[in-house]
Design a protein around this motif. Structure first.
Motif, PDB file in Angstrom:
ATOM      1  N   ARG A  83      48.434  36.433  43.886  1.00  0.00           N
ATOM      2  CA  ARG A  83      46.992  35.997  44.193  1.00  0.00           C
ATOM      3  C   ARG A  83      47.028  34.502  43.694  1.00  0.00           C
ATOM      4  O   ARG A  83      47.433  34.156  42.516  1.00  0.00           O
ATOM      5  N   MET A  84      46.355  33.464  44.653  1.00  0.00           N
ATOM      6  CA  MET A  84      46.503  32.118  44.222  1.00  0.00           C
ATOM      7  C   MET A  84      45.705  31.880  43.058  1.00  0.00           C
ATOM      8  O   MET A  84      44.454  32.524  43.180  1.00  0.00           O
ATOM      9  N   PHE A  85      45.974  31.120  42.126  1.00  0.00           N
ATOM     10  CA  PHE A  85      45.008  30.701  41.175  1.00  0.00           C
ATOM     11  C   PHE A  85      45.201  29.162  40.955  1.00  0.00           C
ATOM     12  O   PHE A  85      46.406  28.644  40.441  1.00  0.00           O
ATOM     13  N   PRO A  86      44.256  28.285  41.020  1.00  0.00           N
ATOM     14  CA  PRO A  86      42.678  28.560  41.389  1.00  0.00           C
ATOM     15  C   PRO A  86      42.960  28.718  43.025  1.00  0.00           C
ATOM     16  O   PRO A  86      43.796  28.483  43.509  1.00  0.00           O
ATOM     17  N   GLN A  87      41.704  29.487  43.373  1.00  0.00           N
ATOM     18  CA  GLN A  87      41.636  29.409  44.847  1.00  0.00           C
ATOM     19  C   GLN A  87      41.524  28.253  45.428  1.00  0.00           C
ATOM     20  O   GLN A  87      40.794  27.610  45.137  1.00  0.00           O
ATOM     21  N   ASN A  88      41.977  28.156  46.814  1.00  0.00           N
ATOM     22  CA  ASN A  88      41.585  26.997  47.563  1.00  0.00           C
ATOM     23  C   ASN A  88      41.467  27.573  48.997  1.00  0.00           C
ATOM     24  O   ASN A  88      42.565  28.023  49.411  1.00  0.00           O
ATOM     25  N   THR A 129      44.114  35.423  48.820  1.00  0.00           N
ATOM     26  CA  THR A 129      43.307  34.187  49.289  1.00  0.00           C
ATOM     27  C   THR A 129      41.981  34.674  49.291  1.00  0.00           C
ATOM     28  O   THR A 129      41.008  34.320  49.806  1.00  0.00           O
ATOM     29  N   LEU A 130      41.836  35.909  48.675  1.00  0.00           N
ATOM     30  CA  LEU A 130      40.224  36.463  48.652  1.00  0.00           C
ATOM     31  C   LEU A 130      39.394  35.598  47.856  1.00  0.00           C
ATOM     32  O   LEU A 130      39.678  35.215  46.527  1.00  0.00           O
ATOM     33  N   PRO A 131      38.171  35.285  48.362  1.00  0.00           N
ATOM     34  CA  PRO A 131      37.302  34.418  47.483  1.00  0.00           C
ATOM     35  C   PRO A 131      36.905  35.105  46.085  1.00  0.00           C
ATOM     36  O   PRO A 131      36.951  36.337  46.079  1.00  0.00           O
ATOM     37  N   ASP A 132      36.777  34.226  45.456  1.00  0.00           N
ATOM     38  CA  ASP A 132      36.406  34.753  43.777  1.00  0.00           C
ATOM     39  C   ASP A 132      35.104  35.520  43.724  1.00  0.00           C
ATOM     40  O   ASP A 132      35.449  36.639  42.926  1.00  0.00           O
ATOM     41  N   THR A 133      34.213  35.547  44.519  1.00  0.00           N
ATOM     42  CA  THR A 133      33.150  36.470  44.481  1.00  0.00           C
ATOM     43  C   THR A 133      33.777  37.935  45.110  1.00  0.00           C
ATOM     44  O   THR A 133      33.391  38.926  44.439  1.00  0.00           O
ATOM     45  N   GLU A 134      34.461  37.884  46.031  1.00  0.00           N
ATOM     46  CA  GLU A 134      35.104  39.249  46.615  1.00  0.00           C
ATOM     47  C   GLU A 134      35.856  39.916  45.648  1.00  0.00           C
ATOM     48  O   GLU A 134      36.271  41.087  45.331  1.00  0.00           O
ATOM     49  N   ALA A 139      38.037  43.471  41.314  1.00  0.00           N
ATOM     50  CA  ALA A 139      38.623  43.602  39.896  1.00  0.00           C
ATOM     51  C   ALA A 139      37.797  44.720  39.324  1.00  0.00           C
ATOM     52  O   ALA A 139      38.444  45.385  38.615  1.00  0.00           O
ATOM     53  N   LYS A 140      36.514  44.551  39.315  1.00  0.00           N
ATOM     54  CA  LYS A 140      35.680  45.794  38.662  1.00  0.00           C
ATOM     55  C   LYS A 140      36.006  47.069  39.063  1.00  0.00           C
ATOM     56  O   LYS A 140      36.184  48.116  38.198  1.00  0.00           O
ATOM     57  N   ASP A 141      36.102  47.209  40.451  1.00  0.00           N
ATOM     58  CA  ASP A 141      36.651  48.769  40.930  1.00  0.00           C
ATOM     59  C   ASP A 141      38.237  48.823  40.484  1.00  0.00           C
ATOM     60  O   ASP A 141      38.227  50.147  39.995  1.00  0.00           O
ATOM     61  N   PHE A 142      38.954  47.987  40.479  1.00  0.00           N
ATOM     62  CA  PHE A 142      40.462  48.211  39.941  1.00  0.00           C
ATOM     63  C   PHE A 142      40.423  48.564  38.548  1.00  0.00           C
ATOM     64  O   PHE A 142      40.810  49.743  38.090  1.00  0.00           O
ATOM     65  N   LEU A 143      39.480  48.112  37.793  1.00  0.00           N
ATOM     66  CA  LEU A 143      39.509  48.189  36.332  1.00  0.00           C
ATOM     67  C   LEU A 143      38.824  49.567  35.833  1.00  0.00           C
ATOM     68  O   LEU A 143      39.474  50.352  35.096  1.00  0.00           O
ATOM     69  N   GLU A 144      37.920  49.877  36.754  1.00  0.00           N
ATOM     70  CA  GLU A 144      37.262  51.236  36.633  1.00  0.00           C
ATOM     71  C   GLU A 144      38.098  52.355  37.051  1.00  0.00           C
ATOM     72  O   GLU A 144      38.365  53.458  36.241  1.00  0.00           O
ATOM     73  N   TRP A 145      39.015  52.163  37.911  1.00  0.00           N
ATOM     74  CA  TRP A 145      40.231  53.167  38.339  1.00  0.00           C
ATOM     75  C   TRP A 145      41.237  53.176  37.248  1.00  0.00           C
ATOM     76  O   TRP A 145      41.488  54.328  36.846  1.00  0.00           O
ATOM     77  N   CYS A 146      41.498  52.160  36.655  1.00  0.00           N
ATOM     78  CA  CYS A 146      42.269  52.001  35.419  1.00  0.00           C
ATOM     79  C   CYS A 146      41.817  53.062  34.164  1.00  0.00           C
ATOM     80  O   CYS A 146      42.651  53.763  33.499  1.00  0.00           O
ATOM     81  N   LYS A 147      40.514  52.931  33.904  1.00  0.00           N
ATOM     82  CA  LYS A 147      39.833  53.811  33.098  1.00  0.00           C
ATOM     83  C   LYS A 147      39.926  55.233  33.348  1.00  0.00           C
ATOM     84  O   LYS A 147      40.201  56.295  32.493  1.00  0.00           O
ATOM     85  N   SER A 148      40.340  55.705  34.585  1.00  0.00           N
ATOM     86  CA  SER A 148      40.458  57.035  34.859  1.00  0.00           C
ATOM     87  C   SER A 148      41.802  57.655  34.485  1.00  0.00           C
ATOM     88  O   SER A 148      41.846  58.919  34.322  1.00  0.00           O
ATOM     89  N   PHE A 149      42.628  56.894  33.903  1.00  0.00           N
ATOM     90  CA  PHE A 149      43.834  57.499  33.317  1.00  0.00           C
ATOM     91  C   PHE A 149      43.916  57.651  31.711  1.00  0.00           C
ATOM     92  O   PHE A 149      44.547  58.223  31.394  1.00  0.00           O
ATOM     93  N   GLN A 168      40.741  36.293  33.523  1.00  0.00           N
ATOM     94  CA  GLN A 168      39.500  35.333  33.419  1.00  0.00           C
ATOM     95  C   GLN A 168      38.346  36.398  33.720  1.00  0.00           C
ATOM     96  O   GLN A 168      37.107  36.177  33.201  1.00  0.00           O
ATOM     97  N   PHE A 169      38.203  37.404  34.907  1.00  0.00           N
ATOM     98  CA  PHE A 169      37.471  38.211  35.097  1.00  0.00           C
ATOM     99  C   PHE A 169      36.958  39.058  33.878  1.00  0.00           C
ATOM    100  O   PHE A 169      35.560  39.085  33.563  1.00  0.00           O
TER     101      PHE A 169
END
Length: 193
Positions: A83-88, A129-134, A139-149, A168-169
């Protein structure tokens, strides 16, 4: 939940920047291999640990060397791909950051599980290149999945920009490229949302 983000070892694409960034499918260098071996000495893995790995050769090689002889869970997911950081919006994905195909991963890394249920479309698109809002939704969905472990230790083997984007998120702090982890550098991050 505690997550340990680990950056991959030194890759061939970093040896002659900027030209080497146009290398397709770069492997770890000799130094990168040694860095991955050092991870093995610094972080002993057990069968109950979970590694979530970016589908790029250098991260897969880092995880393979580190987890050798350990029957931990090894999951490959494009949700932690480059993932590019910062996004452009004008930037494009460089050849060094192209995701390997699921078939290539299964062929070259048969001990790894290719995650498809949650990752679906991201195998084609990637998150580079996914915009930050998306990205924040993903990220929220991914982190919730991580909780399932549950109580298993979770290690995420990824890239400097990806790690910084998730960090950052999670923290809500404004970060910059100065916050990038070094090769095989690690960051422990608490996620409690």
């Amino acid at each position: 939940m505690e997550l340990l983000f680990i950056r991959h070892g030194q890759g061939e694409h970093t040896l002659d920047v900027p030209d080497s960034l146009h290398t397709s499918d770069p492997s770890l260098t000799f130094e990168g291999i040694n860095q991955a071996k050092e991870l093995k000495r610094n972080f002993s893995l057990t069968h109950s640990d979970v590694l979530i790995i970016s589908p790029v050769r250098r991260t897969l090689q880092t995880a393979q060397i580190w987890s050798e002889d350990t029957a931990c869970k090894k999951i490959v997911s494009p949700l932690v791909s480059p993932r590019m950081f910062p996004q452009n919006p004008e930037w494009v994905t460089l050849p060094c950051d192209q995701i390997l195909t699921k078939d290539k991963i299964r062929e070259d890394f048969p001990d790894f599980h290719v995650e498809e249920e949650r990752a679906g479309e991201w195998w084609e698109k990637g998150i580079n290149t996914l915009p930050d809002t998306e990205f924040q939704i993903l990220a929220k969905d991914f982190l919730e999945w991580c909780k399932s472990f549950g109580n298993h230790r979770i290690y995420i083997v990824s890239h400097d920009g990806t790690i910084t984007s998730y960090r950052q998120f999670i923290t809500g702090r404004e970060l910059s490229r100065k916050d990038f982890p070094k090769e095989t550098g690690f960051l422990e991050v608490q996620y409690n949302r």
